[in-house]
Design an enzyme around this catalytic site. Sequence first.
Site, mmCIF file in Angstrom:
data_model
loop_
_atom_site.group_PDB
_atom_site.id
_atom_site.type_symbol
_atom_site.label_atom_id
_atom_site.label_comp_id
_atom_site.label_asym_id
_atom_site.label_seq_id
_atom_site.Cartn_x
_atom_site.Cartn_y
_atom_site.Cartn_z
ATOM 1 N N GLU A 157 0.875 -1.164 0.000
ATOM 2 C CA GLU A 157 0.000 0.000 0.000
ATOM 3 C C GLU A 157 0.913 1.215 0.000
ATOM 4 O O GLU A 157 1.550 1.533 1.004
ATOM 5 C CB GLU A 157 -0.893 0.009 1.240
ATOM 6 N N ARG A 182 1.368 10.212 0.707
ATOM 7 C CA ARG A 182 1.924 11.284 1.537
ATOM 8 C C ARG A 182 3.172 11.894 0.923
ATOM 9 O O ARG A 182 3.633 12.953 1.363
ATOM 10 C CB ARG A 182 2.282 10.738 2.933
ATOM 11 N N THR A 204 -3.553 6.573 1.987
ATOM 12 C CA THR A 204 -3.668 8.003 2.321
ATOM 13 C C THR A 204 -4.253 8.777 1.145
ATOM 14 O O THR A 204 -3.793 9.873 0.806
ATOM 15 C CB THR A 204 -2.307 8.592 2.752
ATOM 16 N N LYS A 246 -11.219 -0.030 6.908
ATOM 17 C CA LYS A 246 -9.971 0.086 7.639
ATOM 18 C C LYS A 246 -10.288 0.616 9.038
ATOM 19 O O LYS A 246 -11.253 1.358 9.216
ATOM 20 C CB LYS A 246 -9.058 1.055 6.889
#
Length: 320
Positions: free
Chosen positions: A41, A45, A69, A129
Amino acid sequence: MNETLVKLSKIGIVPVVALNKIEDARPLAEALCAGGLPCAEVTFRTACAEEAIRIMSQEFPQMFVGAGTVLTTEQVDRAVNAGAKFIVSPGLNPEVVKYCVDKGIPVTPGCANPSDIEQAIALGLDVVKVFPAEAIGGLKLIKSMAAPYVNMKFMPTGGINAGNLNEYLAYDRIIACGGSWMVSSALVDAGKFDEITELTKEAVKNMLGFRIKHIGINSENEAAATTTANAFCNIFGFAKDERPKSFFCGEGIEVMKMQGRGKMGHIAVGCNSVERAVYHLSEQGIEFDMDSAEYNEKGVLTFIYFKESFGGFDVHLTLN
């Protein structure tokens, strides 16, 4: 649960990667594949996330690469165009989730409370999640939230490590865990990709939890089995437990009352998840006798034989 999330559940661990240098994408992908976790994953960022996803997806087609993210629909498009197979976000943004759902893109938004979960259900999701998992209550919180939402499954991230991984994965409502302990930014930035490979191997080994449960010895008939079982029990003081097809001498030796599987007998290898073990061993080229597969009342694979024998012994997996 869609096919993408089913595959993540078989992989079990989703390495959460933050790359600061694009030149690290290729060796990191190699390290993860060599360690037995062809999955990542890649978080948005950093500025090189999109290109890193593209490199991993194109140059390592065996890898299952997603984007983390993800905060906007524009990032969703960039990630998917680069090759991302799934989208993960730290919170639940209804606009982003609906955008993914409408386009058929697997998405797991971060949820921290029942209100988040109810929004996820309303948007058509059955996996979310939980982030930051350990900081907001860990497994205790997840079990509490799971109770009223019986069809929801979870993929916790945040504070998951080698020490608590199996505690999370033992709960059947958790499909996989995200973690970065084997791909920390410090290791990546220092170029310690050999160490990442070893940490990844150790993570998979720890997750699967292989151990010898017992060795089965074939006999010509029940009388011969009785003689053999008595010998083991009398010499070593093992307790003898007679069963319909065999005698158990303690827990480690099974004496069959007939010629069972294998020329010499069989070896039972326990593991934490037969389904995950089959997935990871199949990736290494191991073949399984699907006719021998057994499932529990929930449809979970609990037992299966390898196709190949070893030293005259057939080998089967079973739950620890």
